[in-house]
Write a protein that holds these residues in place. Structure first.
Motif, short mmCIF file in Angstrom:
data_model
loop_
_atom_site.label_atom_id
_atom_site.label_comp_id
_atom_site.label_asym_id
_atom_site.label_seq_id
_atom_site.Cartn_x
_atom_site.Cartn_y
_atom_site.Cartn_z
N LYS A 116 -7.56 3.05 1.94
CA LYS A 116 -7.04 2.02 2.84
C LYS A 116 -8.03 0.86 2.96
CE LYS A 116 -4.34 3.66 6.25
NZ LYS A 116 -4.22 4.44 7.50
N LYS A 140 -7.36 -3.05 1.77
CA LYS A 140 -7.46 -4.20 2.67
C LYS A 140 -8.39 -5.24 2.10
CE LYS A 140 -6.16 -2.68 7.25
NZ LYS A 140 -6.68 -1.83 8.34
N ASN A 173 0.67 4.43 -2.55
CA ASN A 173 0.57 5.83 -2.13
C ASN A 173 1.64 6.71 -2.75
OD1 ASN A 173 -1.76 6.37 -0.50
ND2 ASN A 173 -0.92 4.91 0.97
N ASN A 202 -8.01 9.12 1.81
CA ASN A 202 -7.03 8.15 2.29
C ASN A 202 -7.67 6.99 3.04
OD1 ASN A 202 -4.97 9.53 1.10
ND2 ASN A 202 -4.38 10.65 2.95
N SER A 203 -8.69 7.29 3.87
CA SER A 203 -9.29 6.15 4.60
C SER A 203 -10.09 5.27 3.65
CB SER A 203 -10.12 6.59 5.80
OG SER A 203 -10.50 7.91 5.73
N PHE A 226 0.83 -1.22 0.00
CA PHE A 226 0.00 0.00 0.00
C PHE A 226 0.86 1.26 0.00
CE2 PHE A 226 -3.08 2.90 2.39
CZ PHE A 226 -3.87 3.13 1.28
#
Ligand SMILES: [Zn+2]
Lengths: 195, 82
Positions: free
Chosen positions: B72, B76, A19, B68-69, A15
């Motif tokens: 993420k 996942k 980014n 960003n969250s 990840f």
């Protein structure tokens, strides 16, 4: 680490590498979305959708273009799907934007001089924004990518999936149409001043 | 005057500094005698300059943290936790 190495890592599930790949593109894609949609909510949706789709499809990225170009292509698909070309102007045939107008003896064009003498900076920016927003996306997108995001013609062509020649022609038409919209406003303003 | 219309592509390339030097000289010779084309060159140049003015917009901070969250979470889901 170069882009290729980052792509490999990201495709393997890293990840942080992902980014690093997108960090330089967040502002750019947001700017493009803002310019095209003219409002923050739509722009936010487009940015979010673009990067989520990039995650979903990261394994399909084959490094045939740069990662940035690939992201732009995804963003443009989202914009197309979301906004469409509602309430946009239709561009005139190209001849009508040209210096000679229709035939010999065409009227003299308005000489801009320095537009900053006609309008304050803020007003000028508003005028540019609203003029750009009137153009159909197929013209404004390549124009923005080329001149505001300063991509090369080849990169723009790859992002909008058109030939270089067709891309150049779209950019030129956008530029001519914008020039004319601005010219009309400047001319009117200059005449008001004289009176 | 009619000739001017044929030059528009060259005028755009010229403004962007991408016209071959021999064509540049030809066009410059034409520009000397043609006011409309001179205005065209100037205003096409200024069109791009004006579009570049103003400060570049940046992704607002709260929007970036929301983004960003969301990223993420999606990561996942796709790769499991890493
Ligand atoms: Zn001329």
């Amino acid at each position: 680490m170069n882009e290729n190495q980052l792509v490999k890592l990201a495709q393997a599930g890293d990840f942080d590498a992902f980014n690093l790949l997108i960090v330089g593109h967040k502002d750019k894609i947001y700017r493009l979305a803002m310019k095209l949609t003219g409002n923050r909510e739509d722009a936010e949706d487009i940015v979010q959708e673009t990067f989520l789709k990039a995650i979903d499809n990261i394994d399909k990225f084959r490094r045939e273009s740069s990662f940035g170009t690939w992201l732009y292509a995804i963003a443009l698909n989202n914009i197309k799907a979301q906004a469409g070309d509602r309430k946009k102007m239709t561009l005139k045939p190209i001849e009508e934007y040209l210096p000679g107008g229709h035939e010999a003896g065409a009227a003299e064009l308005f000489d801009w001089g320095d537009p900053h003498k006609l309008f304050e900076q803020k007003q000028l920016q508003k005028l540019i924004e609203s003029s750009l927003a009137k153009l159909p996306h197929k013209y404004s997108v390549p124009f923005i990518l080329r001149y505001i995001e300063e991509m090369s013609i080849d990169e723009v062509a790859a992002a909008i999936k058109l030939s270089v020649a067709a891309t150049k022609s779209r950019i030129m038409r956008a530029r001519l149409a914008l020039r004319e919209m601005l010219s009309e406003v400047f001319k009117e303003r200059a005449n008001e001043r004289v009176q | 005057m009619k000739e001017c219309n044929k030059q528009i592509e060259q005028i755009c390339d010229y403004v962007d500094g991408e016209l071959d030097s021999s064509l540049c000289r030809e066009l410059e010779a034409h520009l000397k005698d043609c006011k409309n084309c001179r205005i065209m060159v100037d205003s096409l140049r200024q069109t791009v300059i004006l579009c570049r003015e103003g400060k570049p917009e940046r992704l607002p901070g709260e929007l970036e943290s929301r983004l960003n969250s969301a990223l993420k979470r999606r990561w996942k889901k796709k790769f499991g936790k890493k």
